[in-house]
Design a protein around this motif. Structure first.
Motif, short mmCIF file in Angstrom:
data_model
loop_
_atom_site.label_atom_id
_atom_site.label_comp_id
_atom_site.label_asym_id
_atom_site.label_seq_id
_atom_site.Cartn_x
_atom_site.Cartn_y
_atom_site.Cartn_z
N TRP A 496 5.46 16.06 -8.73
CA TRP A 496 5.03 15.04 -7.84
C TRP A 496 4.92 13.82 -6.37
CZ3 TRP A 496 5.44 10.93 -11.55
CH2 TRP A 496 5.56 10.69 -12.84
N TRP A 497 5.06 14.41 -5.72
CA TRP A 497 5.33 14.16 -4.61
C TRP A 497 4.20 14.11 -4.11
CZ3 TRP A 497 3.03 16.09 -0.07
CH2 TRP A 497 3.15 15.85 1.14
N LEU A 498 3.17 15.39 -4.21
CA LEU A 498 1.86 15.06 -3.91
C LEU A 498 1.21 14.05 -4.61
CD1 LEU A 498 -0.22 17.00 -2.42
CD2 LEU A 498 -0.60 19.15 -4.83
N ALA A 499 1.34 13.12 -6.70
CA ALA A 499 0.56 12.43 -6.90
C ALA A 499 0.64 11.48 -6.60
CB ALA A 499 0.70 12.77 -8.71
N LEU A 500 1.94 11.31 -5.55
CA LEU A 500 2.27 9.94 -5.07
C LEU A 500 1.58 9.29 -3.97
CD1 LEU A 500 6.75 9.60 -5.80
CD2 LEU A 500 4.05 8.11 -6.63
N GLN A 501 1.53 11.12 -2.92
CA GLN A 501 0.89 10.91 -1.72
C GLN A 501 -0.75 10.54 -2.31
OE1 GLN A 501 2.31 10.82 1.09
NE2 GLN A 501 4.10 10.88 -0.06
N LEU A 502 -1.40 11.00 -2.78
CA LEU A 502 -2.88 11.25 -3.24
C LEU A 502 -2.81 9.49 -3.80
CD1 LEU A 502 -3.48 14.66 -4.79
CD2 LEU A 502 -3.62 14.06 -3.21
N ALA A 503 -2.31 9.22 -4.64
CA ALA A 503 -2.51 7.38 -5.03
C ALA A 503 -2.58 7.02 -4.32
CB ALA A 503 -0.82 7.62 -6.06
N GLU A 504 -1.07 6.95 -3.03
CA GLU A 504 -1.41 6.21 -2.27
C GLU A 504 -2.58 6.22 -0.94
OE1 GLU A 504 1.81 6.16 0.82
OE2 GLU A 504 3.09 6.32 -0.90
N LEU A 505 -3.22 7.57 -1.11
CA LEU A 505 -4.50 7.69 -0.31
C LEU A 505 -5.61 6.49 -1.64
CD1 LEU A 505 -4.61 11.14 1.03
CD2 LEU A 505 -4.18 9.43 1.77
N ARG A 506 -6.05 7.02 -2.79
CA ARG A 506 -6.95 5.86 -2.98
C ARG A 506 -6.94 4.91 -3.15
NH1 ARG A 506 -6.71 8.67 -9.52
NH2 ARG A 506 -8.24 7.17 -9.25
N GLU A 507 -5.61 4.35 -3.18
CA GLU A 507 -5.42 2.77 -3.66
C GLU A 507 -5.66 2.11 -1.91
OE1 GLU A 507 -0.94 2.11 -4.47
OE2 GLU A 507 -1.49 2.81 -6.50
#
Length: 507
Positions: A496-507
């Motif tokens: 979950w932590w990794l997914a949220l970090q990647l989502a911020e990068l994508r956004e």
């Protein structure tokens, strides 16, 4: 020739056994030894003749001589009496009897030369008879090969020997009928180093080798019924070796036919994986013949072999064996054998109803000494999706491990961490996608972000969100239900932590 056969010779008719021994011991030659240090001149299987001229008289020294002679493993020891000894000394006979070596007394007037001549003549007659019978059996086996059936080969071998004869496949399963040893014993015997005959369950197993690999074996054994000895062991082994050669030729012809048939399948599967399936009547007919449903759902799998590139002749043979094993496994699971090969890999299409885990279990490639590893992608529907599945599975090839089965989901994190944008998108979508599509999405997303920020402390998360503890537990239960992942699992929390970090990068 055995000791009991030697005792039937005219020159040994007057021989008397001193202490009981194993009269079934094999006689390789007859030899007269009447010199000091007799054990130096004795080899295993020697029918030893002596007058006792050089034997000591002291009981302890006689006992030591007996132990030294017994260590040489002669077939039997014969003493001419009475002359230098009135009887066979017990101190010398006892150590040999302890090892089952017969000790005999022979009247002194019987010439040793006559004994040697009769023993050697009998051995030569036996060897000549083995050669003649072996030649007859070999010709019969060659004729049986024309039928193209290993069953006829096994029956011909059994009839020629008067023994049991069974042909086994590479997996240890019997290919012909008979009172065969169990599969585990056969596979264990075939796994031993070398290609020579090996003992198995009271008989002999001769491996069938084909293109550098073992494709099974031919097992022969005497019938268990009393009096069912049949042929001599030497003849049985020679005949079994002939039969193994014939079976190898039959399997070679069968394999070549299967390879030709497989090549047609390879071309069709390559058409699917490369996105060249047109769906015209000819393509539809070929798909139906090979068992492919253009509207069905399939996962693309890949066996990654350990053979280095460029492939050697042995590497090509290893790849063909892997493809053949895979085809057999798919057929056994009632799935069409949609297989293709490329370099040191074997591609295949797996219907949605068949679990990749079952394929892997049937292959039996677990452990560090396996031929390779297996990876597979997600299930997709339709013929056009096969090319997408191939591209996805190809990205997994670098993460294949020898002796392991790995899915798309299992290598998603390593791929995402290595910078694979598709993997990063799949990872974030697999976790955040269900939440974004659910009712109350903003609250669920804010909850998971706060949980990650507080180290999954429910007390601190509830305080930051300004919600009741029951409300937080309800949201957490919804997140778990939507994603199918437990929030108490440390690995899931890290994802979950990794997914949220990647989502911020994508956004």
């Amino acid at each position: 020739m055995r000791v009991l056969d030697a005792l039937k010779l005219p020159s040994l008719a007057g021989a008397r056994e001193v202490l009981p021994g194993q009269q079934t011991r094999e006689v390789m030659l007859a030899h007269v030894v009447d010199v000091p240090e007799a054990p130096r001149w004795v080899t295993p299987g020697t029918f030893l003749l002596s007058t006792g001229l050089s034997w000591p008289r002291d009981p302890a020294v006689l006992r030591a001589l007996g132990e030294d002679l017994a260590a040489c493993d002669p077939a039997a020891v014969v003493l001419a009496v009475p002359h230098f000894f009135t009887a066979f000394p017990h101190d010398l006979a006892a150590p040999m009897a302890a090892r089952g070596i017969p000790t005999l007394e022979l009247p002194y007037e019987v010439p040793f030369a006559r004994v040697v001549q009769e023993v050697h003549a009998h051995i030569l007659r036996e060897q000549a008879d083995v050669l003649r019978r072996s030649e007859r059996i070999h010709r019969a086996l060659t004729r049986a090969a024309l039928s193209g059936s290993v069953t006829d080969v096994a029956q011909t071998l059994a009839d020629g020997l008067g023994w049991q004869a069974v042909v086994f496949g590479r997996d240890g399963q019997p290919l012909t009928r008979g009172n065969a040893p169990d599969v585990a014993a056969v596979t264990g015997a075939l796994a031993r180093p070398g290609n020579g005959p090996r003992d198995l369950s009271g008989g002999t197993l001769v491996p069938v080798t084909l293109r550098g690999g073992r494709e099974g074996g031919v097992w022969v054994a005497p019938h268990p019924a009393p009096g069912g000895l049949g042929a001599a062991p030497d003849l049985a082994v020679r005949a079994a070796e002939h039969a193994a050669t014939v079976v190898g030729l039959l399997l070679l012809a069968q394999h070549d036919a299967e390879v030709r048939e497989a090549r047609l399948g390879y071309a069709f599967v390559d058409t699917l994986l490369e996105g060249r399936f047109t769906g015209d009547p000819t393509a539809q007919e070929r798909a139906a013949r090979l068992g492919f449903d253009p509207e069905g759902a399939y996962a693309v799998g890949l066996l990654v072999l350990g053979d280095p590139l460029p492939l050697t002749a042995e590497g090509f043979a290893s790849r063909e064996r892997a493809a053949q094993e895979l085809r057999q496994v798919l057929v056994s699971l009632q799935a069409p054998p949609l297989v293709s090969v490329n370099l040191n890999t074997v591609w295949f299409l797996l219907p949605e109803k068949v679990s990749p885990g079952r394929v892997w279990a049937r292959l039996g490639w677990q452990g560090p000494h396996a031929p390779g590893g297996m990876v597979y992608g997600r299930v997709r529907r339709g013929a056009a999706a096969a090319a997408l599945g191939r591209a996805e599975t190809l990205t997994l090839a670098a993460h294949a491990r020898t002796g392991e089965l790995r899915s798309y989901a299992e290598v998603l994190v390593p791929r995402a961490l290595s910078g694979d944008r598709d993997a990063q998108a799949d990872l974030t979508d697999s976790l955040l996608g269900p939440l974004r599509a659910a009712r109350g999405a903003p609250g669920l997303l804010e909850t998971i972000r706060t949980l990650c920020a507080t180290g999954f402390s429910q007390v601190e998360t509830a305080a930051r969100l300004r919600v009741h503890a029951n409300t937080l537990r309800y949201r957490m239960e919804r997140i778990e239900a939507l994603t199918g992942r437990s929030l108490t699992d440390p690995e899931t929390r890290a994802l979950w932590w990794l997914a949220l970090q990647l989502a911020e990068l994508r956004e």
